[in-house]
Design an enzyme around this catalytic site. Structure first.
Site, PDB file in Angstrom:
ATOM      1  N   LYS A 276       0.863  -1.124  -0.272  1.00 49.93           N
ATOM      2  CA  LYS A 276       0.027  -0.028   0.026  1.00 49.93           C
ATOM      3  C   LYS A 276       0.871   1.262  -0.114  1.00 49.93           C
ATOM      4  O   LYS A 276       1.861   1.257   0.621  1.00 49.93           O
ATOM      5  CB  LYS A 276      -1.122   0.025   1.034  1.00 49.93           C
ATOM      6  CG  LYS A 276      -1.923  -1.338   1.098  1.00 49.93           C
ATOM      7  CD  LYS A 276      -2.736  -1.194   2.341  1.00 49.93           C
ATOM      8  CE  LYS A 276      -2.027  -1.661   3.487  1.00 49.93           C
ATOM      9  NZ  LYS A 276      -2.776  -1.994   4.861  1.00 49.93           N
TER      10      LYS A 276
ATOM     11  N   GLY B 183      -8.442   3.266  10.550  1.00 51.59           N
ATOM     12  CA  GLY B 183      -8.992   1.798  10.433  1.00 51.59           C
ATOM     13  C   GLY B 183      -8.953   1.775   8.785  1.00 51.59           C
ATOM     14  O   GLY B 183      -9.575   0.801   8.273  1.00 51.59           O
ATOM     15  N   THR B 184      -8.350   2.591   8.058  1.00 49.03           N
ATOM     16  CA  THR B 184      -8.211   2.428   6.810  1.00 49.03           C
ATOM     17  C   THR B 184      -7.610   0.959   6.363  1.00 49.03           C
ATOM     18  O   THR B 184      -8.336   0.234   5.399  1.00 49.03           O
ATOM     19  CB  THR B 184      -7.386   3.463   5.917  1.00 49.03           C
ATOM     20  OG1 THR B 184      -7.796   4.438   6.411  1.00 49.03           O
ATOM     21  CG2 THR B 184      -7.363   3.129   4.443  1.00 49.03           C
ATOM     22  N   GLY B 185      -6.477   0.565   6.874  1.00 47.82           N
ATOM     23  CA  GLY B 185      -5.977  -0.645   6.440  1.00 47.82           C
ATOM     24  C   GLY B 185      -6.874  -1.733   6.864  1.00 47.82           C
ATOM     25  O   GLY B 185      -6.802  -2.897   6.073  1.00 47.82           O
ATOM     26  N   CYS B 186      -7.492  -1.940   8.027  1.00 42.99           N
ATOM     27  CA  CYS B 186      -8.387  -2.984   8.333  1.00 42.99           C
ATOM     28  C   CYS B 186      -9.669  -2.967   7.402  1.00 42.99           C
ATOM     29  O   CYS B 186      -9.885  -4.135   6.863  1.00 42.99           O
ATOM     30  CB  CYS B 186      -8.874  -2.567   9.902  1.00 42.99           C
ATOM     31  SG  CYS B 186      -7.993  -2.068  11.114  1.00 42.99           S
TER      32      CYS B 186
ATOM     33  N   THR C 272      -9.209   8.534   8.274  1.00 41.65           N
ATOM     34  CA  THR C 272      -8.519   7.558   7.816  1.00 41.65           C
ATOM     35  C   THR C 272      -8.274   6.411   8.954  1.00 41.65           C
ATOM     36  O   THR C 272      -7.350   5.437   8.862  1.00 41.65           O
ATOM     37  CB  THR C 272      -6.853   8.083   7.522  1.00 41.65           C
ATOM     38  OG1 THR C 272      -6.243   8.700   8.588  1.00 41.65           O
ATOM     39  CG2 THR C 272      -7.049   8.939   6.271  1.00 41.65           C
TER      40      THR C 272
END
Lengths: 553, 553
Positions: free
Chosen positions: A188, A262-265, A260
């Site tokens: 990412k 919790g974007t990865g989760c 942003t």
């Protein structure tokens, strides 16, 4: 009743975020937004909000395993994602639980978000845990989804060159990470600065890289620039998806946002959901990236720090409840309930009551029947318009059959009138009452203005209303000591006709037709309001029609 | 860009259910389904599925409090619900955390689901915990929501008569429970057998009780019986809502279902969400009961035992992504991207390329301009039809202004033709080419068949297409060593017109118009498909129009 597709379950194994924006809470929201069913094994509780983490309370590894077993023993799971796994023992417990449950080849798609560096740069996993992650979990994974700091940390574990500052570095790092054993790597690029020029440079110099743009203008979209902010696209976010023999860059405009958390989760849960739904990996990643991007862009402010995404941007509320066994006509119920007072005034109109008693002045009934004759001409023409607006021979035929039925009904009207001494010439020559023109012309106007469903609203308000009047009189007549008189009632035939099998069959067909439309083409709130306005208006015009008959007496 | 209302947050304090159907997972799903934002403080982890509970791992009470503080310190919370609170210390920790955070009068609506008896009849809370619940938590609560066994257990703590077997018992029990200190009591009747006759008995004998029916046929709904299953309504579920001076029975048909796991959690979370949204208590409970009832009825099978409800029955997917800063025309993008090949064939048609080079045979251009003259007559009439289908003076005026503009454009066509030696008489007398009739009559047919938005699709495909052609030629001409010739190009004026400010302003207005329609009246998938079909068809017909011009040369 409409059957939904079977429920698709997705399991998340991750931490809990009390503030609801990350961890299993974000995962379950993202899974639900994809129409899947989410289950969760919690690896640790966190006490956190949008400003920071105030406390962590790990779950004993054996209880993590226990949760996984409870879920997998009972619920068929189509995809799994892992998030924050806390420590080496937890990673091992997760790996063991999955291995106990699945033979190697039968494990469902597994997306591993290797959460090991916090946004603020702190390491969240100790070295030993990272080693277990790499050695034991990655080989099971369909995809791992590190961000730049995580990729650098993972690469350093194998003494691989790790500094990532541009897109070329990212591609190299993703290729190296693929050697760790997962089937694919999504590196990412939120932490890497890239411009449109950098992308063009990649396109010019590398023919082994596919570009997948999102929210960038493609060719033959010059008109959209009229209103697009040019500079928005100047800086980009690029994610690198690397599979064996396949490199793709997912490119989209960089956006400034505080939302942003919790974007990865969210992204990894969205990918898992797409995989569960049957998407190929590249499609799953592309769609999940778009979903997450839009989640950031449409987020509202929550809390005082980095707020959560909007997980439900892709969903809107139904205007009409679902059809169920105990409510087979949710749409018609809404119409009737939303207009109950006028509907009752109409159904239980004095005209109807006097008709039931047999004491309705003949003059009123004659006025009604003559005006109804005129009205039915509009009504037949409106069905002609409906035929013209239809798209299938079935619909064209059905509208046409109704016209034939109306022309038949006209015969009954003529006989009625003749029996009251009104000749066909007088019938034809009697001028339309204003109430007749109002109702008839309104139905045609609705038909001119809207689509076939809107026209159906007007046509069916009339059909269903007379059906209700017929059944209401019938019900009243069946009560003990009823005020309804059947014997020697001059209007008996009229009552019998509308309560009768033939007419009620038409009512049933009409009900099914509009309920079916509402299911096949669920209206937006605005459109539902328009439909309701037509229904309400017709009810009022029906009342006016009977008022006019009573006034004539 | 459309602004959503500010996010409304709801906090749940409850256990975690790994299988996702109860506990905070069910609560968060229910909260999300109401359009609210959910946060959660977890009181215990459970390892469970639809068959049973395999393990419980309590959270230390101080960590429960910590989670509550993290949330309330940062996120404005409009309602709170409590579920399974595990033990006395946890109840105390919750009460203390709420009291620390809120002065008595400022605590948001609090719904307390006094989870103390499992479905299988086991007590989940010890006696001491129940005492703390009664003494410390109930007085803070807006509403408590016990089921029958819980109500009996609670009443026994104060040596009150507690056996509940019928509706009268329920009313008495609810009144007694109100003395425990909450502002209201909802005694759930899922465990009590009741018939429609029992309800009628209550109506006859008590005038202090309000009946709130759900999914039962009200008066003047006889027509709906045509297709309703009579026996379904024979047995009812009755909930009793008791506030000071006010008793209401919520009555609905009893349904047989295995999908009842988490019903109580879901209901209390739904009530809290409704209260957060600003509903009065009775309205909140009524709506939440209907929501939960429908969740059971529309549930799909999950797992092998008592499966979860369908929490998202009230939501459907948007057909068009939301408008954002980096994508101001999501609808038009979908149309163009969904039809990219034909759109490119149209925009980059040989006719257009030769026109740009200045080498288009004059015969082709004359054919085009003469046929466009005929086409514009259809097009102007279609705007007349649009005016007839409009509902506001603004829309009527805008359609009319376009007709005036077209009539003005006709003047340019005539001058063009005259300059090529074609008199007005010849222009008017030239027969329509089939491609012209096809396109023109198609637009009118769309207008006859559908509503104004569908007609706009056809009208705007033409408007936007020429705008794209104009801009594409302009862009090509601006490239180094462009193949587009501007100097002495006989078609220069035509190119300048469509790339020019005036025409592009019309394009911008058109874009805003259809994007605005898609936002104001989001189409169902079926309706979106219809709109797309019109767009695709028009693109094909435009290609045919230019093909005909080329064939004439």
């Amino acid at each position: 009743m409409s059957k939904s597709p079977p429920e698709i379950s997705v399991l998340t194994i991750a931490g809990s975020d009390s503030s609801g924006g990350a961890g299993i809470q974000a995962d379950l929201k993202a899974i639900a937004a994809h129409g899947c069913y989410g289950t969760s094994a919690i690896t640790a509780l966190t006490s956190q909000n949008t400003i920071g983490v105030q406390g962590v309370h790990p779950t004993p590894p054996e209880f993590v395993a226990k949760q996984i077993h409870s879920i997998l023993d009972d619920i068929e799971t189509r995809a799994i994602k892992t998030g924050m796994l806390f420590d080496a023992d937890t990673v091992r417990a997760v790996v063991d639980a999955l291995k106990e449950h699945y033979a190697w080849s039968t494990i469902p798609p597994l997306v591993c978000d290797p959460v090991c560096v916090s946004t603020s740069g702190h390491s969240l996993l100790d070295l030993q845990a990272i080693q277990v992650l790499i050695d034991d979990l990655f080989p099971l994974a369909t995809l791992i989804t590190p961000n730049r700091p995580e990729a650098e940390l993972l690469l350093s574990h194998r003494q691989l060159p790790g500094k990532i500052v541009n897109i070329e570095d990212m591609i190299g790092a993703a290729q190296n990470l693929l050697e760790f054993g997962s089937q694919a790597v999504l590196l990412k690029g939120g932490h890497v600065i890239a411009s449109i020029q950098d992308i063009h440079q990649i396109i010019r110099t590398r023919n082994d890289v596919e570009i997948i743009p999102h929210n960038l203008l493609a060719e033959n979209m010059e008109i959209l620039q009229v209103d697009e902010v040019e500079d928005v696209a100047a800086e980009c976010v690029v994610d690198v998806l690397c599979e064996t023999g396949n490199i793709a860059l997912l490119v989209r405009p960089r956006i400034d946002s505080m939302s942003t958390h919790g974007t990865g989760c969210t992204l990894s849960a969205a990918i898992a959901s797409q995989l569960a739904l049957g998407a190929e990996l590249k499609e799953a990643v592309t769609k999940a990236v778009a979903y997450t991007h839009l989640g950031i862009q449409t987020a509202q402010v929550i809390g005082h720090g980095h707020g959560p995404l909007n997980h439900f941007h892709s969903l809107m509320h139904y205007s009409i409840p679902r059809q169920t066994r105990t409510n087979r006509h949710p749409f018609t119920r809404l119409l009737i309930q939303g207009n109950a007072r006028e509907w009752k005034q109409y159904v239980e109109h004095d005209f109807v009551k006097l008709l039931g008693k047999g004491t309705l002045p003949q003059k009123a009934f004659v006025h009604f029947i003559v005006q109804d004759y005129h009205y039915l001409k509009y009504y037949a023409r409106a069905y002609g318009l409906l035929a013209a607006k239809s798209t299938t021979f079935e619909a064209i035929g059905s509208a046409t059959q109704t016209i034939i039925n109306i022309i038949h009904e006209i015969g009954t009207h003529k006989s009625f009138c003749n029996s009251f001494g009104i000749t066909n010439d007088v019938l034809e020559g009697t001028p339309e009452a204003p109430a007749t023109t109002a109702y008839g012309a309104y139905v045609l106007d609705v038909g001119l203005q809207g689509d076939s469903t809107k026209l159906l609203m007007a046509l069916l308000a009339c059909l269903l209303g007379y059906g209700e009047v017929g059944l209401w009189l019938k019900k009243q007549s069946s009560l003990p000591n009823s005020w309804v008189i059947l014997e020697n009632n001059p209007y008996r035939q009229w009552m019998d006709d509308y309560a009768g099998e033939n007419y009620q069959l038409a009512v049933k067909t009409g009900l099914e037709l509009i309920e079916g439309r509402a299911i096949a083409d669920p209206p937006s709130p605005l459109r539902f309001k328009e439909w309701k306005q037509v229904w309400d208006r017709c009810t009022i015009l029906e009342i006016g029609f009977w008022d006019a008959a009573m006034a004539a007496a």
